[in-house]
Design an enzyme around this catalytic site. Structure first.
Site, PDB file in Angstrom:
ATOM      1  N   SER A  38      -2.914 -14.506   8.425  1.00  0.00           N
ATOM      2  CA  SER A  38      -2.236 -13.180   9.052  1.00  0.00           C
ATOM      3  C   SER A  38      -1.445 -13.402  10.376  1.00  0.00           C
ATOM      4  O   SER A  38      -0.382 -14.626  10.351  1.00  0.00           O
ATOM      5  CB  SER A  38      -2.909 -12.044   9.087  1.00  0.00           C
ATOM      6  OG  SER A  38      -2.394 -10.810   9.289  1.00  0.00           O
ATOM      7  N   ASP A 163      -2.467  -9.918   2.688  1.00  0.00           N
ATOM      8  CA  ASP A 163      -3.091 -10.531   3.848  1.00  0.00           C
ATOM      9  C   ASP A 163      -4.381 -11.449   3.649  1.00  0.00           C
ATOM     10  O   ASP A 163      -5.486 -10.821   3.244  1.00  0.00           O
ATOM     11  CB  ASP A 163      -3.134  -9.501   4.634  1.00  0.00           C
ATOM     12  CG  ASP A 163      -3.500  -9.853   6.365  1.00  0.00           C
ATOM     13  OD1 ASP A 163      -4.670 -10.510   6.589  1.00  0.00           O
ATOM     14  OD2 ASP A 163      -2.446  -9.635   6.969  1.00  0.00           O
TER      15      ASP A 163
END
Length: 276
Positions: A38, A163
């Site tokens: 991320s 993500d």
């Protein structure tokens, strides 16, 4: 010895990575491997491209830019309109893509980097984690950073990704799997905060997500092989307002986070040297 930097996820809290990187690079600690998830994939790609103190200034400028402010900076009205139209996400992914391009370049590949990099994402079709470590870099980093609900999934070679924090928020185990023998974990501070039983519906969601986020790191930390040096760097503590639901939009605490994590990491490294 193979030194790895592991950069965890955590949205705007990822500014703490910059202070940690400054402290490490000032001491001459340079990675042989970078693993990121991320926001850790974004910051990690920059340090893998340029593992020198110059990257600190470059990341600080990126985090302070109008492009960074635009990633989640739209009004709630525009976000709700986009959600109504898309039925899947609130935010336009273009500012995040622009931030990544501005940071590492539009055509950069994993093979171009000075240090090997691997970033995690969650495959929708396979319901599994995926590790990007070759080919075009921008789409891989965007895939790793595509927060579900906030941003649409990122398509790479016909597969859709969200993500990487959904499957591996602090990818310590991947660094071990790839042969790291000295590991510096650059985490955003959540694992330092004690959880307590929920008192309201918001707490229920927050605490449940935190347990899901943290449990894998706890297990992987326990499974680090004997002889592997593990350093979990301190974040310097939360910024005021981090407990609020809208804190993911706040960039006003960026410099304070950088300064706090730098000071805390310097103190930690001083203590480690004193123990030798």
């Amino acid at each position: 010895m193979t030194t790895a930097f592991v950069l965890g996820g955590g949205g705007v809290r990822g500014a703490v990575h910059i202070g940690m990187l400054r402290a490490l690079l000032e001491r001459g600690v340079r990675p042989d491997l970078v693993v990121g998830t991320s926001i850790g994939a974004i910051n990690g790609s920059a340090v893998a491209q340029d593992p020198t103190l110059d990257v600190v200034e470059r990341l600080t400028a990126a985090w302070s830019s109008p492009t960074a402010a635009a990633v989640y900076g739209e009004s709630w009205f525009r976000q709700v309109r986009r959600l109504a139209a898309s039925r899947t996400h609130l935010n336009n992914p273009d500012p995040l893509r622009s931030l990544i391009v501005d940071t590492i370049g539009a055509r950069t590949t994993f093979e171009d980097l000075a240090v090997p990099l691997v970033v995690s994402a969650a495959s929708i079709e396979r319901a599994a984690e995926h590790w990007f470590d070759s080919g075009p870099l921008v789409d891989a980093v965007l895939a790793s950073s595509s927060v579900p609900g906030a941003l649409p999934p990122t398509e790479v070679d016909g597969e859709h990704y969200i993500d990487g924090g959904m499957v591996n928020s602090i990818p310590l185990g991947e660094a071990v799997r790839r042969g790291a023998t000295e590991i510096y974990v650059l985490q955003v501070g959540r694992i330092e905060e004690q959880l307590t039983p929920p008192e309201n519906p918001v707490d229920v969601a927050r605490i449940s997500f935190e347990i899901a986020r943290r449990h894998r790191f706890a297990r992987e930390r326990d499974d680090v092989p004997p002889g592997t040096a593990l350093h979990v760097l301190p974040s310097g503590g939360p910024a005021p307002g981090d407990e609020k639901p809208g804190s993911f939009r706040r960039l006003d605490a960026t410099q304070a986070r950088i300064d706090a994590s730098y000071a805390a990491t310097v103190a930690y490294l001083d203590e480690q040297e004193g123990d030798r």
